[in-house]
Design a protein around this motif. Structure first.
Motif, mmCIF file in Angstrom:
data_model
loop_
_atom_site.group_PDB
_atom_site.id
_atom_site.type_symbol
_atom_site.label_atom_id
_atom_site.label_comp_id
_atom_site.label_asym_id
_atom_site.label_seq_id
_atom_site.Cartn_x
_atom_site.Cartn_y
_atom_site.Cartn_z
ATOM 1 N N SER A 10 0.844 -1.191 0.000
ATOM 2 C CA SER A 10 0.000 0.000 0.000
ATOM 3 C C SER A 10 0.875 1.235 0.000
ATOM 4 N N PHE A 11 0.312 2.324 -0.444
ATOM 5 C CA PHE A 11 1.008 3.599 -0.373
ATOM 6 C C PHE A 11 0.013 4.730 -0.575
ATOM 7 N N SER A 12 0.442 5.912 -0.187
ATOM 8 C CA SER A 12 -0.373 7.106 -0.354
ATOM 9 C C SER A 12 0.197 7.953 -1.483
ATOM 10 N N ALA A 13 -0.694 8.525 -2.261
ATOM 11 C CA ALA A 13 -0.271 9.375 -3.373
ATOM 12 C C ALA A 13 -1.279 10.493 -3.564
ATOM 13 N N SER A 14 -0.873 11.472 -4.336
ATOM 14 C CA SER A 14 -1.729 12.627 -4.604
ATOM 15 C C SER A 14 -2.193 12.619 -6.049
ATOM 16 N N THR A 15 -3.331 13.241 -6.282
ATOM 17 C CA THR A 15 -3.819 13.391 -7.651
ATOM 18 C C THR A 15 -2.747 14.077 -8.491
ATOM 19 N N GLY A 16 -2.511 13.526 -9.670
ATOM 20 C CA GLY A 16 -1.476 14.063 -10.553
ATOM 21 C C GLY A 16 -0.146 13.348 -10.464
ATOM 22 N N ASP A 17 0.041 12.560 -9.440
ATOM 23 C CA ASP A 17 1.297 11.824 -9.271
ATOM 24 C C ASP A 17 1.425 10.737 -10.338
ATOM 25 N N ARG A 18 2.686 10.405 -10.618
ATOM 26 C CA ARG A 18 2.996 9.233 -11.421
ATOM 27 C C ARG A 18 3.310 8.103 -10.444
ATOM 28 N N VAL A 19 2.600 6.990 -10.578
ATOM 29 C CA VAL A 19 2.796 5.897 -9.634
ATOM 30 C C VAL A 19 3.144 4.612 -10.373
ATOM 31 N N THR A 20 3.948 3.799 -9.709
ATOM 32 C CA THR A 20 4.367 2.529 -10.281
ATOM 33 C C THR A 20 4.208 1.424 -9.252
ATOM 34 N N ILE A 21 3.613 0.336 -9.688
ATOM 35 C CA ILE A 21 3.440 -0.855 -8.859
ATOM 36 C C ILE A 21 4.191 -1.989 -9.538
ATOM 37 N N THR A 22 4.912 -2.756 -8.741
ATOM 38 C CA THR A 22 5.661 -3.861 -9.332
ATOM 39 C C THR A 22 5.072 -5.208 -8.935
ATOM 40 N N CYS A 23 5.303 -6.182 -9.763
ATOM 41 C CA CYS A 23 4.817 -7.542 -9.559
ATOM 42 C C CYS A 23 5.913 -8.493 -10.005
ATOM 43 N N ARG A 24 6.257 -9.426 -9.138
ATOM 44 C CA ARG A 24 7.311 -10.391 -9.454
ATOM 45 C C ARG A 24 6.754 -11.804 -9.374
ATOM 46 N N ALA A 25 7.024 -12.585 -10.402
ATOM 47 C CA ALA A 25 6.603 -13.985 -10.423
ATOM 48 C C ALA A 25 7.726 -14.885 -9.929
ATOM 49 N N SER A 26 7.351 -15.953 -9.261
ATOM 50 C CA SER A 26 8.364 -16.857 -8.697
ATOM 51 C C SER A 26 9.053 -17.698 -9.760
ATOM 52 N N GLN A 27 8.497 -17.721 -10.962
ATOM 53 C CA GLN A 27 9.143 -18.345 -12.105
ATOM 54 C C GLN A 27 8.671 -17.628 -13.359
ATOM 55 N N GLY A 28 9.360 -17.855 -14.450
ATOM 56 C CA GLY A 28 9.031 -17.140 -15.673
ATOM 57 C C GLY A 28 7.630 -17.440 -16.185
ATOM 58 N N ILE A 29 6.930 -16.369 -16.570
ATOM 59 C CA ILE A 29 5.570 -16.511 -17.083
ATOM 60 C C ILE A 29 5.426 -15.832 -18.447
ATOM 61 N N SER A 30 6.551 -15.623 -19.130
ATOM 62 C CA SER A 30 6.522 -14.935 -20.419
ATOM 63 C C SER A 30 5.774 -13.614 -20.250
ATOM 64 N N SER A 31 4.749 -13.383 -21.047
ATOM 65 C CA SER A 31 3.948 -12.148 -20.909
ATOM 66 C C SER A 31 2.519 -12.443 -20.487
ATOM 67 N N TYR A 32 2.308 -13.592 -19.843
ATOM 68 C CA TYR A 32 0.957 -13.991 -19.431
ATOM 69 C C TYR A 32 0.587 -13.326 -18.103
ATOM 70 N N LEU A 33 0.508 -12.004 -18.131
ATOM 71 C CA LEU A 33 0.320 -11.216 -16.925
ATOM 72 C C LEU A 33 -0.773 -10.180 -17.164
ATOM 73 N N ALA A 34 -1.701 -10.105 -16.220
ATOM 74 C CA ALA A 34 -2.783 -9.119 -16.280
ATOM 75 C C ALA A 34 -2.769 -8.265 -15.028
ATOM 76 N N TRP A 35 -3.310 -7.080 -15.163
ATOM 77 C CA TRP A 35 -3.510 -6.165 -14.036
ATOM 78 C C TRP A 35 -4.994 -5.836 -13.929
ATOM 79 N N TYR A 36 -5.494 -5.845 -12.697
ATOM 80 C CA TYR A 36 -6.884 -5.518 -12.416
ATOM 81 C C TYR A 36 -6.945 -4.397 -11.381
ATOM 82 N N GLN A 37 -8.015 -3.631 -11.464
ATOM 83 C CA GLN A 37 -8.329 -2.613 -10.468
ATOM 84 C C GLN A 37 -9.602 -3.040 -9.750
#
Lengths: 107, 122
Positions: A10-37
């Motif tokens: 979790s983190f706090s940010a302000s409107t207008g900020d550029r934010v980055t979230i990272t995700c690491r897989a325990s083994q290679g998954i090529s590009s079979y990765l999705a992001w949901y909100q």
């Protein structure tokens, strides 16, 4: 099972900020990765699939990158409606697995 | 408009059974692989099960294998999840979800239902 680890949790940010979230897989998954909100009391919404493809109707301020084991979700200019929890998900192999989530809160 | 509407949730005692349903509309249901995903209160998303488009192939998370059965009725555009031997740790909102591309397996979910709450408690 492939373990997906997101950071930060979790983190706090302000409107207008550029934010980055990272995700690491325990083994290679090529590009079979999705992001949901997900907003409270609502179903998740698909933002990004195949690591970097923007789902139809999703604003272009959302972008994804990465392949193999390391991935990022970037929101270029945070809007009020973007305060939510974000999940990564691998669909490379069963059981499909999700990260633990990253909650983006208002600063 | 694509719609997925879950039903069948409720309060059940440990060891009991429930059958969840997901009514689909607005798309050719028989062409899509379908999944169930659950979310315990205040927790993250957990994949539960999937079924292919004609119902001939299924997969389950280890935590539910042997207790849950996924099925579908393509004539009625309905997905089911039969849940037996329920445990307290099965308490969650259960979502049905459609995959992004018809007849495809390795694609994520583009449409989700609103979820149905299952509570396992005595």
């Amino acid at each position: 099972a492939i373990r997906m680890t997101q950071s930060p949790s979790s983190f706090s940010a302000s409107t207008g900020d550029r934010v980055t979230i990272t995700c690491r897989a325990s083994q290679g998954i090529s590009s079979y990765l999705a992001w949901y909100q997900q907003k409270p009391g609502k179903a998740p919404k698909l933002l990004i699939y195949a690591a970097s493809k923007l789902q139809s109707g999703v604003p272009s301020r959302f972008s994804g990158s990465g392949s193999g084991t390391d991935f990022t979700l970037t929101i270029s200019c945070l809007q009020s409606e973007d305060f939510a929890t974000y999940y990564c998900q691998q669909y490379y192999s069963y059981p499909w697995t999700f990260g633990q989530g990253t909650k983006v809160e208002i600063k | 408009e694509v719609q997925l509407v879950e039903s069948g949730g409720g309060l059940v005692q440990p060891g009991g059974s429930l059958r969840l349903s997901c009514a689909a509309s607005g798309f050719t249901f028989s062409s899509y692989w379908m999944h169930w995903v659950r979310q315990a209160p205040g927790k993250g998303l957990v994949w539960v099960s999937r079924i292919n488009s004609d119902g001939s192939s299924t997969s389950y998370a280890d935590s539910v294998k042997g207790r849950f059965t996924i099925s579908r009725d393509n004539a009625k555009n309905t997905l089911h999840l039969q849940m037996n031997s329920l445990r307290a740790e099965d308490t969650a909102v259960y979502y049905c979800a459609r995959v992004l591309i018809p007849s495809s397996n390795s694609v994520p979910f583009d449409y989700w239902g609103q979820g149905t709450l299952v509570t396992v408690s005595s």
